[in-house]
Design an enzyme around this catalytic site. Structure first.
Site, short mmCIF file in Angstrom:
data_model
loop_
_atom_site.label_atom_id
_atom_site.label_comp_id
_atom_site.label_asym_id
_atom_site.label_seq_id
_atom_site.Cartn_x
_atom_site.Cartn_y
_atom_site.Cartn_z
N PHE A 84 0.86 -1.18 0.00
CA PHE A 84 0.00 0.00 0.00
C PHE A 84 0.90 1.22 0.00
CE2 PHE A 84 -2.36 3.53 1.72
CZ PHE A 84 -3.50 3.49 0.94
N ASP A 132 9.58 2.85 1.62
CA ASP A 132 8.39 3.63 1.96
C ASP A 132 8.20 3.54 3.47
OD1 ASP A 132 5.86 4.57 2.52
OD2 ASP A 132 4.91 3.67 0.76
N LYS A 181 2.97 11.43 6.66
CA LYS A 181 2.14 11.25 7.84
C LYS A 181 2.67 11.99 9.06
CE LYS A 181 -0.27 7.11 6.29
NZ LYS A 181 -1.47 7.84 5.86
#
Length: 404
Positions: free
Chosen positions: A145, A230, A259
């Site tokens: 994801f 990531d 984030k």
């Protein structure tokens, strides 16, 4: 049905009526928050065990971050990258130092960081590695994801994320996560990068086998391929280290961050790499109006300074042991498996008991907010400011839900 409608807050009903249904939120309406706690419009408090998918690693309204945002709001919020503002250099320098890299490229969202990483890897492949024009490929993992843009969903293996959004972007080879032999076999002379999450968050906090990440690093070095990590969810203290890669003694060629970098206040993302990689970009080849804006940099530099103390990494490691010990005690009592590192856990509930959604709804009734994924799996990712007592409380509420 009528009774259910009457019990549903009006704000939830209006959101369902006037919003595209790309989310299925729990029927709670939050009006304020502080630290690890949320308060709804009726004054009821909830322990936050999601932390905005790790965007709130430092809790809600961390005083140091709020003060930085307030101060910057009174001075300057946006210039665009057409000019240099007085917060930009500090943020880029201090984040580069935290990452151990030469350069930083600021963006806004995690998906933008991933898109940037893909573009940089391809350009590096053509200009530095010598891949023929239009032939670059990137190896990715099943269960990944990395975001929801058209290019990113092109290599997703989640049909909910991918179906009906074609035609898809070519140039990606998907291999099983954790299978080093399959990854090595997929690399050819035109491979420019391997793009991986060190721990797969959306898939259910899946930790790779021991030796996998060091093996990926070795293969990438041997084959002249960039290792792109990531760390948008796994990074910035979540797993008990600054980066999840740190716990395997691995340094990727490129970090993708987001984030928590914005402190739960503004969207901030970044790509960090050395000059021989990020240096391939020249003016006009990539950019963002809001990327690296003054407000974002003012908040994000304080995030970097919080991390530089090491306090939050230590809290995550120490409290994570307590969390996983408590959850481990529920295996065989409604839980089938527990995975994760630090203050990050994926829990597989016995599907004969309930779905993940049902578990979240029952936890909400008991004052704990969490998120399900993939059927009967829950993710727990509380803010790193959570206390030992609050962890015990969350585990106790889960135990009560599983016991029925």
């Amino acid at each position: 049905m009528v009774d259910d409608m009457l019990r549903t807050p009006r704000a939830v009903r209006d959101a369902e009526r006037f919003t595209a249904h790309n989310y299925h939120p729990l029927p709670v309406v939050i009006s304020s928050a502080e630290g690890a706690w949320l308060t709804d419009v009726d004054g009821r408090r909830y322990l936050d065990c999601l932390a905005g998918y790790s965007a709130l690693n430092f809790g809600h309204r961390h005083p140091q971050l709020i003060a930085a945002a307030h101060a910057q709001l009174d001075r300057l919020t946006l210039t665009s990258r057409a000019f240099v503002h007085d917060q930009f250099a500090d943020f880029c320098r201090e984040l580069a130092q935290l990452c151990g890299k030469d350069l930083v490229l600021p963006m806004n969202t995690g998906a933008e960081a991933v898109e940037t990483g893909i573009k940089v890897a391809r350009k590096w492949g053509y200009q530095v590695k010598g891949v023929p024009a239009g032939q670059a490929n990137i190896v990715v993992a099943e269960g990944n994801f990395h975001g929801r843009t058209t290019t990113i969903v092109s290599f997703s293996t989640d049909e909910d994320a991918r179906a009906d959004f074609g035609p898809y972007t070519p140039g990606f080879t998907v291999v099983p996560y954790g299978d080093l032999a399959a990854l090595a076999a997929a690399i050819d002379e035109n491979t420019v990068a391997v793009l991986l999450e060190p721990i797969q968050g959306e898939q259910g906090v899946v930790v790779p086998p021991e030796g996998y990440l060091p093996g990926v690093r070795a293969v990438c070095t041997e084959r002249n391929v960039l290792f792109v990590a990531d760390e948008i969810q796994s990074g910035l203290g979540r797993t008990g280290a600054t980066f999840a890669c740190d716990q395997d003694g691995v340094v990727p060629d490129m970090y993708l961050l987001g984030k928590a970098l914005g402190g739960g206040i503004v969207p901030v993302s970044a790509v960090a790499a050395n000059a021989d990689v990020l240096g391939v970009l020249k003016p006009g080849q990539h950019g963002s109006t809001f990327g690296g804006n003054p407000l974002a940099c003012a908040v994000a530099v304080e995030v970097v300074r919080l991390l530089a103390t090491g306090e939050f990494q230590r809290r995550s490691a120490e409290l994570g042991e307590r969390l996983h010990a408590g959850l481990g005690g529920l295996i065989g009592k409604g839980l089938v498996a527990v995975r994760g590192r630090g203050l990050w856990a994926g829990l597989d509930i016995d599907p004969a008991l309930m779905t993940g959604r049902q578990a979240c709804e029952r936890l909400m009734e008991r004052g704990v907010l969490a998120k399900d994924t993939h059927g009967s799996t829950l993710r727990l990712a509380p803010p790193l400011v959570i206390t030992a007592e609050e962890i015990d409380h969350a585990v106790a509420q889960l135990a009560a839900v599983l016991a029925g």
